[in-house]
Design a protein around this motif. Structure first.
Motif, PDB file in Angstrom:
ATOM      1  N   PRO A 132       0.821  -1.218   0.000  1.00 15.86           N
ATOM      2  CA  PRO A 132       0.000   0.000   0.000  1.00 15.86           C
ATOM      3  C   PRO A 132       0.854   1.266   0.000  1.00 15.86           C
ATOM      4  O   PRO A 132       1.949   1.306   0.564  1.00 15.86           O
ATOM      5  CB  PRO A 132      -0.794  -0.092   1.308  1.00 15.86           C
ATOM      6  CG  PRO A 132      -0.434  -1.406   1.922  1.00 15.86           C
ATOM      7  CD  PRO A 132       0.851  -1.840   1.323  1.00 15.86           C
ATOM      8  N   VAL A 133       0.299   2.303  -0.619  1.00 15.85           N
ATOM      9  CA  VAL A 133       0.913   3.635  -0.563  1.00 15.85           C
ATOM     10  C   VAL A 133      -0.182   4.625  -0.196  1.00 15.85           C
ATOM     11  O   VAL A 133      -1.333   4.489  -0.607  1.00 15.85           O
ATOM     12  CB  VAL A 133       1.579   4.029  -1.894  1.00 15.85           C
ATOM     13  CG1 VAL A 133       2.803   3.162  -2.166  1.00 15.85           C
ATOM     14  CG2 VAL A 133       0.603   3.949  -3.061  1.00 15.85           C
ATOM     15  N   LEU A 134       0.189   5.622   0.575  1.00 13.98           N
ATOM     16  CA  LEU A 134      -0.762   6.603   1.099  1.00 13.98           C
ATOM     17  C   LEU A 134      -0.277   7.999   0.737  1.00 13.98           C
ATOM     18  O   LEU A 134       0.848   8.371   1.082  1.00 13.98           O
ATOM     19  CB  LEU A 134      -0.857   6.455   2.624  1.00 13.98           C
ATOM     20  CG  LEU A 134      -1.742   7.441   3.372  1.00 13.98           C
ATOM     21  CD1 LEU A 134      -3.209   7.245   2.999  1.00 13.98           C
ATOM     22  CD2 LEU A 134      -1.553   7.262   4.882  1.00 13.98           C
ATOM     23  N   ARG A 135      -1.117   8.745   0.019  1.00 13.24           N
ATOM     24  CA  ARG A 135      -0.720  10.105  -0.351  1.00 13.24           C
ATOM     25  C   ARG A 135      -0.558  10.961   0.906  1.00 13.24           C
ATOM     26  O   ARG A 135      -1.452  11.015   1.758  1.00 13.24           O
ATOM     27  CB  ARG A 135      -1.761  10.738  -1.269  1.00 13.24           C
ATOM     28  CG  ARG A 135      -1.326  12.108  -1.813  1.00 13.24           C
ATOM     29  CD  ARG A 135      -2.399  12.742  -2.659  1.00 13.24           C
ATOM     30  NE  ARG A 135      -2.600  12.028  -3.905  1.00 13.24           N
ATOM     31  CZ  ARG A 135      -1.901  12.218  -5.026  1.00 13.24           C
ATOM     32  NH1 ARG A 135      -0.922  13.114  -5.029  1.00 13.24           N
ATOM     33  NH2 ARG A 135      -2.174  11.535  -6.114  1.00 13.24           N
ATOM     34  N   CYS A 136       0.578  11.613   1.033  1.00 16.44           N
ATOM     35  CA  CYS A 136       0.836  12.447   2.205  1.00 16.44           C
ATOM     36  C   CYS A 136       0.070  13.761   2.118  1.00 16.44           C
ATOM     37  O   CYS A 136       0.032  14.397   1.057  1.00 16.44           O
ATOM     38  CB  CYS A 136       2.330  12.779   2.313  1.00 16.44           C
ATOM     39  SG  CYS A 136       3.393  11.408   2.755  1.00 16.44           S
ATOM     40  N   ASP A 137      -0.509  14.163   3.236  1.00 11.61           N
ATOM     41  CA  ASP A 137      -0.939  15.550   3.339  1.00 11.61           C
ATOM     42  C   ASP A 137       0.261  16.351   3.850  1.00 11.61           C
ATOM     43  O   ASP A 137       1.335  15.802   4.130  1.00 11.61           O
ATOM     44  CB  ASP A 137      -2.165  15.697   4.240  1.00 11.61           C
ATOM     45  CG  ASP A 137      -1.944  15.185   5.655  1.00 11.61           C
ATOM     46  OD1 ASP A 137      -0.783  14.992   6.070  1.00 11.61           O
ATOM     47  OD2 ASP A 137      -2.950  14.964   6.371  1.00 11.61           O
ATOM     48  N   GLY A 138       0.094  17.665   3.953  1.00 14.71           N
ATOM     49  CA  GLY A 138       1.217  18.497   4.361  1.00 14.71           C
ATOM     50  C   GLY A 138       1.755  18.142   5.731  1.00 14.71           C
ATOM     51  O   GLY A 138       2.964  18.189   5.970  1.00 14.71           O
ATOM     52  N   ARG A 139       0.861  17.747   6.634  1.00 13.68           N
ATOM     53  CA  ARG A 139       1.284  17.384   7.990  1.00 13.68           C
ATOM     54  C   ARG A 139       2.201  16.164   7.957  1.00 13.68           C
ATOM     55  O   ARG A 139       3.253  16.148   8.608  1.00 13.68           O
ATOM     56  CB  ARG A 139       0.049  17.113   8.847  1.00 13.68           C
ATOM     57  CG  ARG A 139       0.340  16.716  10.281  1.00 13.68           C
ATOM     58  CD  ARG A 139      -0.971  16.448  11.021  1.00 13.68           C
ATOM     59  NE  ARG A 139      -0.765  16.088  12.405  1.00 13.68           N
ATOM     60  CZ  ARG A 139      -1.745  15.771  13.244  1.00 13.68           C
ATOM     61  NH1 ARG A 139      -3.004  15.798  12.835  1.00 13.68           N
ATOM     62  NH2 ARG A 139      -1.485  15.444  14.498  1.00 13.68           N
ATOM     63  N   ALA A 140       1.808  15.133   7.211  1.00 12.69           N
ATOM     64  CA  ALA A 140       2.623  13.919   7.133  1.00 12.69           C
ATOM     65  C   ALA A 140       3.948  14.189   6.429  1.00 12.69           C
ATOM     66  O   ALA A 140       5.004  13.708   6.856  1.00 12.69           O
ATOM     67  CB  ALA A 140       1.849  12.822   6.415  1.00 12.69           C
ATOM     68  N   LEU A 141       3.898  14.962   5.335  1.00 16.46           N
ATOM     69  CA  LEU A 141       5.129  15.271   4.607  1.00 16.46           C
ATOM     70  C   LEU A 141       6.093  16.044   5.493  1.00 16.46           C
ATOM     71  O   LEU A 141       7.304  15.758   5.524  1.00 16.46           O
ATOM     72  CB  LEU A 141       4.802  16.072   3.346  1.00 16.46           C
ATOM     73  CG  LEU A 141       6.001  16.579   2.538  1.00 16.46           C
ATOM     74  CD1 LEU A 141       6.915  15.427   2.125  1.00 16.46           C
ATOM     75  CD2 LEU A 141       5.534  17.356   1.311  1.00 16.46           C
TER      76      LEU A 141
END
Length: 266
Positions: A132-141
């Motif tokens: 699985p891959v999860l698109r990062c939001d700004g917080r995660a990035l």
């Protein structure tokens, strides 16, 4: 279709010795070990036939059996979780169509990540491995970038082509964006979720291959498939408002505990 979930766990982690037995406090303040929380995450997945913990350490075996987990003892020679899953499947005598590797440091893995992963692999007759891959939001990035600036190796990122086949995985933050994002803003960076689904043939072949230079440099087991020109299918999963993080370093404990509290997870 029979699906086996294996939770590989070793005590002698280079970055965090004893990590599977680290206690994590949830929303009510109750402390439960990392391996137990990972096992509980597996128990919540629908469509799974069996869940086992695979380890080479008696301390982890005793702890896992204490909360009701089935344990498969594997050898100390296993170099990574994929090798440990392969040995566990062999010791169990096979008989499964898909084997899921739910690494024992991912207690925040939502059930639908694994359900979508299994469905993605089952729907692609050519694919042998999926993740699985999860698109990062700004917080995660920003959390990933903060780790790198502090000299810590945190999460892994993935890049893939239009066919959803992986191009590369790295502990660096890729691709480079050169842009600042708001906490809730979608970014072009994908966080690799450390879960794998294999067809038994691919899992059986893996331990026979020597680790290549990219796997050794990055310390990422999935690169062995890419270095052998075996495609890895990337299955995009949705956060649905949930946060995701893996326990890689001692500094991640308060971060994960805060996420558990924020989500109301006991």
């Amino acid at each position: 279709m029979k699906v086996l979930v294996v939770i590989p766990a070793r005590y002698a982690s280079t970055r965090y010795p004893g990590k599977p037995l680290v206690a994590l406090r949830g929303a009510t303040g109750e402390a439960r070990s990392l391996i137990r929380r990972s096992w509980e995450a597996a128990q919540a997945v629908e469509g799974i036939d069996r869940v086992v913990v695979a380890t080479d350490d008696d301390r982890i075996r005793e702890a896992a059996e204490g909360f009701g987990a089935e344990v498969v003892m594997t050898s100390e020679s296993c170099g990574n979780g994929t090798e440990r899953c392969a040995e566990a499947l062999d010791r169990l005598g096979g008989g499964y169509d898909i084997v899921v590797n739910l690494q024992g440091d991912a207690p925040l893995t939502p059930a639908w990540f694994i359900e979508d992963l299994v469905a993605g692999l089952a729907a692609d007759p050519v694919a042998e491995v999926a993740t699985p891959v999860l698109r990062c939001d700004g917080r995660a990035l920003n959390s990933l970038l903060d780790d790198r600036r502090a000299g810590r190796v945190g999460g892994t990122t993935a890049v893939f082509g239009r066919d959803r086949k992986a191009l590369y995985f790295s502990k660096e933050v890729i691709p480079y964006t050169g842009h600042s994002y708001g906490d809730a803003e979608a970014t072009p960076v994908f966080h690799h979720v450390g879960v794998y689904a294999y067809r038994p043939s691919a899992l059986a072949a893996y331990p026979r291959w020597e680790a290549g230079p990219l796997e050794q440099l990055e310390g990422l087991e999935q690169l062995r498939f890419l270095e052998r020109e075996r495609p890895v299918l990337c299955v995009e999963v949705a956060a649905r408002g949930r946060q995701f993080w893996e326990l890689n370093n001692p500094e991640d404990v308060p971060r994960i505990e805060a996420m558990l509290a924020e989500m109301g997870v006991d």
